[in-house]
Design an enzyme around this catalytic site. Structure first.
Site, PDB file in Angstrom:
ATOM      1  N   THR A  14       0.834  -1.211   0.000  1.00 37.11           N
ATOM      2  CA  THR A  14       0.000   0.000   0.000  1.00 37.11           C
ATOM      3  C   THR A  14       0.867   1.258   0.000  1.00 37.11           C
ATOM      4  O   THR A  14       0.690   2.152  -0.824  1.00 37.11           O
ATOM      5  CB  THR A  14      -0.905  -0.010   1.256  1.00 37.11           C
ATOM      6  OG1 THR A  14      -1.623  -1.241   1.257  1.00 37.11           O
ATOM      7  CG2 THR A  14      -1.884   1.144   1.249  1.00 37.11           C
ATOM      8  N   VAL A 133       3.836   7.870  12.673  1.00 32.68           N
ATOM      9  CA  VAL A 133       2.721   8.384  13.477  1.00 32.68           C
ATOM     10  C   VAL A 133       1.957   9.404  12.633  1.00 32.68           C
ATOM     11  O   VAL A 133       2.558  10.277  12.012  1.00 32.68           O
ATOM     12  CB  VAL A 133       3.214   9.087  14.768  1.00 32.68           C
ATOM     13  CG1 VAL A 133       2.027   9.552  15.610  1.00 32.68           C
ATOM     14  CG2 VAL A 133       4.125   8.174  15.577  1.00 32.68           C
ATOM     15  N   LYS A 206       2.323   4.278  18.786  1.00 36.23           N
ATOM     16  CA  LYS A 206       2.422   5.701  18.416  1.00 36.23           C
ATOM     17  C   LYS A 206       2.579   6.568  19.661  1.00 36.23           C
ATOM     18  O   LYS A 206       3.359   7.537  19.660  1.00 36.23           O
ATOM     19  CB  LYS A 206       1.191   6.100  17.604  1.00 36.23           C
ATOM     20  CG  LYS A 206       1.170   5.422  16.234  1.00 36.23           C
ATOM     21  CD  LYS A 206      -0.187   5.560  15.572  1.00 36.23           C
ATOM     22  CE  LYS A 206      -0.201   4.899  14.202  1.00 36.23           C
ATOM     23  NZ  LYS A 206      -1.557   4.826  13.638  1.00 36.23           N
TER      24      LYS A 206
END
Ligand SMILES: NC(=O)c1ccc[n+]([C@@H]2O[C@H](COP(=O)([O-])OP(=O)(O)OC[C@H]3O[C@@H](n4cnc5c(N)ncnc54)[C@H](OP(=O)(O)O)[C@@H]3O)[C@@H](O)[C@H]2O)c1
Length: 429
Positions: A14, A133, A206
């Site tokens: 992706t 993040v 994160k």
């Protein structure tokens, strides 16, 4: 002057596939704007026979990721394969060979970031991970560079688009968690196995990265206090709305006195708070500090295009530094520090109780809270007769006291069940 940088990609799914299309399709535009001639030299995938969204000479594809790292034509390695291993080994090998690395891998950085950042510093090469993040939202660079001199108090926000999509559907359509999750999977927002999102592992990784960069104290991903949305009941989302709140999964990194708190949990956010209006797969992160007050970063937190855009920015940054030829100073150094005892973190709590509807119940419930040193801010009763429901919002109290109150409530005969406990966000984002 040399302007060409050979790029090796570990992964072309992706994010990697989109990055490849950008590197090839936007080659001239990037060259015109930055003076950098970025050349894709090698690409590792698992299955070379898979249909791809990009065209690439077959000889550039390999199933051996080591070959990418070791290729003498590869000056810079982009790791977009994901997972801890072999990604960790490969990133370490690239850095050890003096090659700059760009990665989007939050799991790897939260797990081995301190060691890899130190290795990069030793070799004087950049290790950049803007996309780890917030996907397409610039947050790592602002935190570690622009705000490097700020005494950051808190970084908090919505960092997982899948769970935010699910919570938005539960809030706006009255959907059950399982229905909303199935829809997220249908639309490609959630993985076939959504555990990492639903249980808060992704948000915790994160939060660990944000806490580490904000406070200069390394916080490993597995030390983040974590609660996901898996146990969330639709009815509490409905009650939250009645009480003026929206339920969100928050990642919070804050300084508490001399120590650092990093945590992920569902929270009721006041409906007029900016985070309450962050809908669907969008991410939003607040940074608070004495000079900046509050900064809000919001936008697409995932997806091929936004994430590849952040990766490409890092590639351009790392390529510039490589061509400048200087030893790169680390963007952050980690000092000594410790993590807060989660039991001492103070928040308000929402508690839903199924109780017997008879005189004296409220007094016993209030007594259980009082004995644990938790004071009650407000109480609502829903329904009468056999099955009354009490909704209670407490004042701020340490988590340890809130849990003691819940244990005492569970022991009361008049309390049939403690249906839910959810933290209530009351102080900043
Ligand atoms: N997707 C997002 O929206 C997003 C957002 C932010 C960060 N990230 C991070 O970006 C990274 C990549 O995510 P993604 O969504 O692009 O993953 P993905 O679509 O699953 O792509 C992974 C790629 O790596 C290749 N690969 C995996 N293991 C390999 C191995 N052992 N040897 C060779 N190739 C291997 C796969 O090959 P095949 O194609 O042959 O299977 C695929 O091309 C992850 O760390 C993820 O956390 C993703």
């Amino acid at each position: 002057m040399r302007t060409t940088i050979g790029i090796g990609l570990l992964g072309a799914g992706t994010v990697g596939g989109t990055l490849l299309r950008r590197l090839v399709g936007d080659h001239e535009a990037i060259l015109a704007k930055t003076g950098l001639d970025l050349q894709v030299r090698r690409v590792a995938v698992r299955d070379p026979a898979k249909a791809r969204s990009f065209e690439l000479p077959a000889e550039l594809l390999t199933t051996d990721p080591r070959a990418v790292v070791e290729d003498p034509g590869v000056d810079l390695v982009v790791e977009v394969m994901g997972g801890r291993e072999p990604a960790g080994e490969l990133v370490a090998a690239a850095l050890a060979a003096g090659k700059p690395v760009v990665t989007a891998n939050k799991e790897l950085i939260a797990d081995r970031g301190a060691e890899l950042i130190e290795l990069a510093a030793e070799r004087g090469v950049p290790l950049l991970f803007e996309a780890a993040v917030g996907g397409g939202i610039p947050i790592i660079r602002p935190l570690s560079e622009t705000l490097a001199g700020e005494q950051i108090r808190r970084v908090a926000g919505i960092v997982n688009g899948t769970t935010n999509f699910v919570l938005t559907r539960m809030t706006e359509e009255g959907a059950e968690l399982s229905e909303a999750l199935a829809e997220a999977q249908r639309l490609g927002y959630a993985e076939a196995d959504p555990t990492a999102d639903v249980d808060g592992h992704d948000a915790a990784a994160k939060a660990a990265i944000l806490a580490s960069l904000a406070f200069g104290v390394w916080v490993p991903g597995d030390r983040v206090d974590r609660e996901g949305i898996g146990d969330l009941d639709r009815i509490d989302v409905v009650y939250a709305a009645k009480l003026g709140y929206v339920v969100k999964l928050l990642a919070i990194a804050e300084r508490v006195g001399e120590v650092v708190s990093a945590r992920v949990h569902p929270a009721m956010v006041p409906v007029d708070h900016p985070l309450a209006s962050i809908r669907g797969a969008t991410n939003a992160i607040f940074i608070e500090g004495p000079s900046i007050d509050e900064l809000l970063f919001a936008g697409p937190g995932a997806g091929g295009e936004p994430t590849a855009s952040a990766v490409l920015g890092d590639v351009i940054d790392a390529a510039r530094e490589t061509l400048a030829g200087a030893q790169v100073a680390p963007r952050i150094r980690f000092g000594e520090g410790s993590l807060v005892d989660p039991g001492s973190v103070e928040t308000k709590w929402y508690v839903r109780l199924d109780v017997e509807d008879r005189p004296g119940v409220l007094a016993q419930v209030a007594g259980a809270f009082g004995d644990a040193d938790v004071s009650i801010e407000a109480v609502w009763q829903e329904g009468t007769g056999e099955d009354a429901v009490l909704l209670i919002v407490t004042h701020r109290a340490p988590e340890r006291a809130q849990r003691a109150a819940v244990a005492a409530l569970e022991a009361l005969e008049v309390v049939r069940r403690v249906g839910a406990t959810i933290r209530v966000q009351s102080d900043g984002p």
